[in-house]
Design an enzyme around this catalytic site. Structure first.
Site, PDB file in Angstrom:
ATOM      1  N   GLU A  39       0.162 -69.340  14.728  1.00 55.83           N
ATOM      2  CA  GLU A  39      -0.413 -69.844  16.039  1.00 55.83           C
ATOM      3  C   GLU A  39      -1.568 -70.992  15.790  1.00 55.83           C
ATOM      4  O   GLU A  39      -1.469 -71.875  16.547  1.00 55.83           O
ATOM      5  CB  GLU A  39      -1.122 -68.782  16.886  1.00 55.83           C
ATOM      6  CG  GLU A  39       0.050 -67.786  17.786  1.00 55.83           C
ATOM      7  CD  GLU A  39       0.649 -66.767  16.732  1.00 55.83           C
ATOM      8  OE1 GLU A  39       1.745 -66.375  17.012  1.00 55.83           O
ATOM      9  OE2 GLU A  39       0.247 -66.348  15.671  1.00 55.83           O
ATOM     10  N   HIS A  91       1.521 -57.083  25.162  1.00 58.49           N
ATOM     11  CA  HIS A  91       2.402 -57.899  25.926  1.00 58.49           C
ATOM     12  C   HIS A  91       2.058 -57.649  27.603  1.00 58.49           C
ATOM     13  O   HIS A  91       3.052 -57.888  28.313  1.00 58.49           O
ATOM     14  CB  HIS A  91       3.878 -57.441  25.521  1.00 58.49           C
ATOM     15  CG  HIS A  91       4.213 -57.512  24.174  1.00 58.49           C
ATOM     16  ND1 HIS A  91       3.877 -56.684  23.305  1.00 58.49           N
ATOM     17  CD2 HIS A  91       4.942 -58.595  23.397  1.00 58.49           C
ATOM     18  CE1 HIS A  91       4.532 -57.028  22.263  1.00 58.49           C
ATOM     19  NE2 HIS A  91       5.060 -57.982  22.450  1.00 58.49           N
TER      20      HIS A  91
END
Length: 396
Positions: free
Chosen positions: A127, A198
């Protein structure tokens, strides 16, 4: 002895709290009516927040209403916006983990086939590398749109976002250089089974840092217009947060032509006179359901609903004007309540309109805890909590 005293004290506190708390949602509206069932699945096929026919497009400011439209869900609208941007400028790039294959949620499906491997491509699982590469590309005049697979995974890139991208325009000073066109997309929020990694909605963390715009659309038509504005028009980098539960649940008519919607401009999506609810993203659907139930149970009650759309910098004028008119305000968001977006809005509202307020500004948000798999439905705000908040505020 001390333990017994502690238990008795806690029991007294609970009785005192219960005596001053009214749970409207669990009470019958009338003696002859059954207890309400408010926390039922949202009826996306009939909610007034979506354009179920093209005839209603003209009611939303900024949406084209005279041309053709297509029925799209939210991920298809994101895909349409990316395709439009890639076609509009060869400076636009799309990359991230699995982006070439369409991504986890299919938002980039078909784009590499149409625009080639040099403009739409996969990256390693890094990322910070994805965002760092995007910063470099934007600094050289490109418009990189990068995808973080889940908002929960963005934290390794925090240094690049906060210390590099957010400060770039400030550091450049009079040169006028900026990172306009840099967009960091990320699916966010609960979906019913996301558990710890999530489910997160970290928008408040980014709202603390000047230099970025933070956007969260409520619907497919909004997503297309706001994303095109972020890519093609903004001179600031944008964090574009997409409520993943809406990717397939929210379906509506979306204009086929290219259009943009203004950033940092809220929209009053339902007018009212007695209370203002400010929200954004997925909770707007629960707000609409709670408003419908409350107005049905309280004839004459009129609640205004405002969608921030851009969470930072947010549209203070629209919100304050609404609250000054109604005299009451509730802020609803999915992310945790502690040090959240609601706290900033509540503080600003009371500073600007204290003498016009008829009740304290209420915050209804995620609880201050991590979202375990079995407890997501209890942690995140629901229709019943919003319904209770509406009636408690108007009864204050």
């Amino acid at each position: 002895m001390a333990n017994r005293f502690h238990r008795l004290t806690l029991a007294r506190h609970r009785r005192l709290l219960d005596s001053h708390t009214r749970y409207y949602a669990s009470q019958a509206a009338l003696a002859s009516t059954p207890v309400r069932r408010l926390n039922v699945p949202i009826e996306f096929g009939s909610t007034p927040l979506l354009h179920h026919t093209a005839k209603t497009l003209s009611k939303t400011p900024g949406l084209p209403s005279s041309g053709a439209s297509s029925r799209l869900n939210l991920f298809q609208a994101v895909n349409a916006a990316l395709r439009t941007a890639l076609a509009a400028s060869d400076r636009v790039l799309c990359f991230g983990e699995d982006v070439a294959f369409g991504g986890v949620f299919r938002c980039t499906a078909g784009l590499q086939d149409e625009f080639g491997k040099l403009r739409v491509f996969n990256t390693p699982l890094t990322e910070q590398g994805i965002v760092g590469a995007a910063i470099g590309a934007a600094a050289e005049g490109r418009k990189p749109v990068v995808e973080i697979q889940f908002a929960d995974y963005v934290f390794p890139a925090f240094d690049q976002i906060v210390n590099e991208a957010a400060k770039f325009r400030y550091r450049e000073g009079e040169t006028g250089a900026n990172l306009g066109g840099l967009v960091i997309r990320m699916p966010c929020g609960g979906v019913g089974h996301g558990a710890l990694y999530h489910t997160q909605s970290p928008e408040a963390l980014f709202c603390h840092v000047p230099g970025f715009r933070v956007v969260m659309p409520r619907s497919p038509s909004q997503a297309k217009g706001l994303l095109l504005s972020a890519i093609l028009e903004s001179k600031d980098p944008v964090i574009f947060m997409e409520p993943k539960i809406l990717y397939r649940a929210a379906v509506e008519e979306v204009p086929d032509e290219a259009y943009t919607l203004p950033l940092s401009k809220a929209e009053v999506i339902k007018t009212g006179a007695d209370l203002t609810i400010i929200s954004y993203g997925r909770p707007l659907y629960m707000c609409a359901a709670a408003i419908e139930a409350a107005e049905k149970d309280r004839p004459g009650l009129s609640v205004e609903l405002v969608d921030l759309r851009t969470i930072y910098p947010w549209d203070r004028q629209t919100v304050i004007e609404s609250v000054v008119k109604t005299g009451r305000a509730i802020v609803v968001h999915e992310s945790m309540v502690n040090f959240g977006v609601g706290a900033e809005i509540a503080a600003t509202v009371q500073e600007a309109g204290f003498l016009r307020l008829k009740a304290p500004v209420k915050r209804i948000a995620g609880l201050t805890t991590h979202t375990g798999l079995a407890y997501e439905k209890y942690v995140l705000p629901d229709v019943a909590r919003i319904y209770d908040g509406i009636l408690a505020t108007v009864d204050y």
